[in-house]
Write an enzyme that holds these catalytic residues in place. Structure first.
Site, mmCIF file in Angstrom:
data_model
loop_
_atom_site.group_PDB
_atom_site.id
_atom_site.type_symbol
_atom_site.label_atom_id
_atom_site.label_comp_id
_atom_site.label_asym_id
_atom_site.label_seq_id
_atom_site.Cartn_x
_atom_site.Cartn_y
_atom_site.Cartn_z
ATOM 1 C CG MET A 260 41.997 -8.875 31.732
ATOM 2 S SD MET A 260 41.686 -9.798 33.252
ATOM 3 C CE MET A 260 41.165 -11.374 32.606
ATOM 4 C CB SER B 132 35.118 -9.676 28.646
ATOM 5 O OG SER B 132 35.383 -10.522 29.738
ATOM 6 C CD GLN B 133 38.561 -5.893 32.202
ATOM 7 O OE1 GLN B 133 38.726 -6.690 33.144
ATOM 8 N NE2 GLN B 133 39.489 -5.012 31.867
ATOM 9 C CG ASP C 9 32.304 -17.780 29.577
ATOM 10 O OD1 ASP C 9 33.483 -17.969 29.948
ATOM 11 O OD2 ASP C 9 31.896 -16.683 29.161
ATOM 12 C CG HIS D 155 34.734 -15.198 27.823
ATOM 13 N ND1 HIS D 155 33.537 -14.701 28.294
ATOM 14 C CD2 HIS D 155 35.629 -14.193 27.928
ATOM 15 C CE1 HIS D 155 33.713 -13.452 28.678
ATOM 16 N NE2 HIS D 155 34.964 -13.111 28.453
#
Length: 307
Positions: free
Chosen positions: A42, A116-117, A234, A290
């Site tokens: 994202m 991530s996503q 994270d 992250h």
């Protein structure tokens, strides 16, 4: 979710001898090295020179001759970035499936790495689109059980993130928010489990929350390896256990459970228990926030899966 740019820049470009892959390159034994497909997170794009562009270059330098495709969702980098916030995830996955099927370089198979996503989106590709065959899936900080919180997205000062938080808090499972806000499509509210299962357009489907789609289960088990990377400090993904397919226990928002403790695993609704027993699941942990890692760590831990 996006790399912290100043941190990544220092890690990739200025961290000294440990980052010089040319000192110890990894060479493929022949021209049969599988191509690699990347899907960004994202707020990022396919070609950002400080994130995905650097990852693509790193892999190409480390494995000479490898074909690396960094997915662009849309016709421009700007569209690609915006679509990470606002384009229906099911449409994104369908678009990617079509693109991969038409790429002759991938016909004999490919490896995939999502950030991530992008990690959960590529899992949807594996479950829905087995041709061309995905061999290894590496999810780097991917929210496999969704999120229940958005503490940084991708920066505290972002007006977009403030707006997204308000929409998620006020009505993540309304039709219009589900359809037009990517993060709502993997919003997993343990306090409203029935609403989540009924109205989640994306995550509840790929995680077999409503019914067991045997095709999804069969296709995922075709993977040779499913690698999940969790960032142990994270502060972006909430809860961080989702990166190893764990999540908050239903009915409360404090205590988490591991994948192995979940109904998903115990009933083997997705085939993950069978894959675990077969040695196909690898859980990697790394210190840091992250998507913050060094080139040395990437080389040592992830590159071997791409050989």
């Amino acid at each position: 979710m996006r790399f912290k740019m100043t941190t990544l820049l220092s890690l990739l470009l200025g961290a000294g001898p440990l980052l010089l892959l040319a000192l110890n390159p990894v060479h493929g034994s022949d021209n049969a090295t599988l191509p690699l497909v990347l899907w960004h997170g994202m707020g990022d794009s396919c070609c950002n020179p400080l994130s995905m562009g650097s990852i693509k270059k790193m892999v190409e330098e480390t494995i000479p001759g490898i074909d690396v495709l960094s997915l662009m969702i849309g016709k421009t980098v700007i569209q690609d970035t915006e679509n990470g916030f606002f384009m229906d995830v099911n449409e994104q996955v369908s678009m990617v499936c079509s693109q991969l099927a038409q790429d002759p370089k991938l016909k004999d198979g490919y490896n995939a790495m999502g950030f991530s996503q992008g990690g959960q989106f590529l899992r949807a590709v594996a479950q829905r689109c087995p041709s061309p065959p995905m061999k290894t899936l590496i999810s780097v900080g991917g929210q496999q059980q969704g999120v229940y919180g958005l503490p940084k997205c991708p920066g505290e000062s972002s007006h977009i993130c403030d707006w997204i938080r308000k929409k998620l808090n006020s009505g993540a499972y309304t039709d219009i928010v589900q359809k037009h806000l990517v993060q709502a499509q993997y919003w997993h509210d343990p306090l409203n489990d029935d609403l989540y299962k009924k109205h989640s357009l994306f995550l509840a489907d790929i995680n077999q929350e409503r019914v067991v789609n045997e095709t999804y289960k069969k296709n995922l088990q075709l993977l040779d390896k499913f690698v999940m990377v969790k960032f142990l400090q994270d502060s972006v993904v909430d809860p961080a256990d989702t990166e190893w397919f764990g999540f908050l226990k239903t009915g409360q928002a404090k205590e988490t459970e591991t994948l192995q403790e979940s109904v998903l695993y115990k009933e083997d609704r997705l085939g993950l228990a069978a894959m675990d027993a077969a040695g196909k699941l690898d859980f990697l942990g790394t210190e840091g926030d992250h998507l913050q890692f060094t080139r040395e760590w990437f080389n040592a831990k992830l590159v071997p899966y791409l050989r």
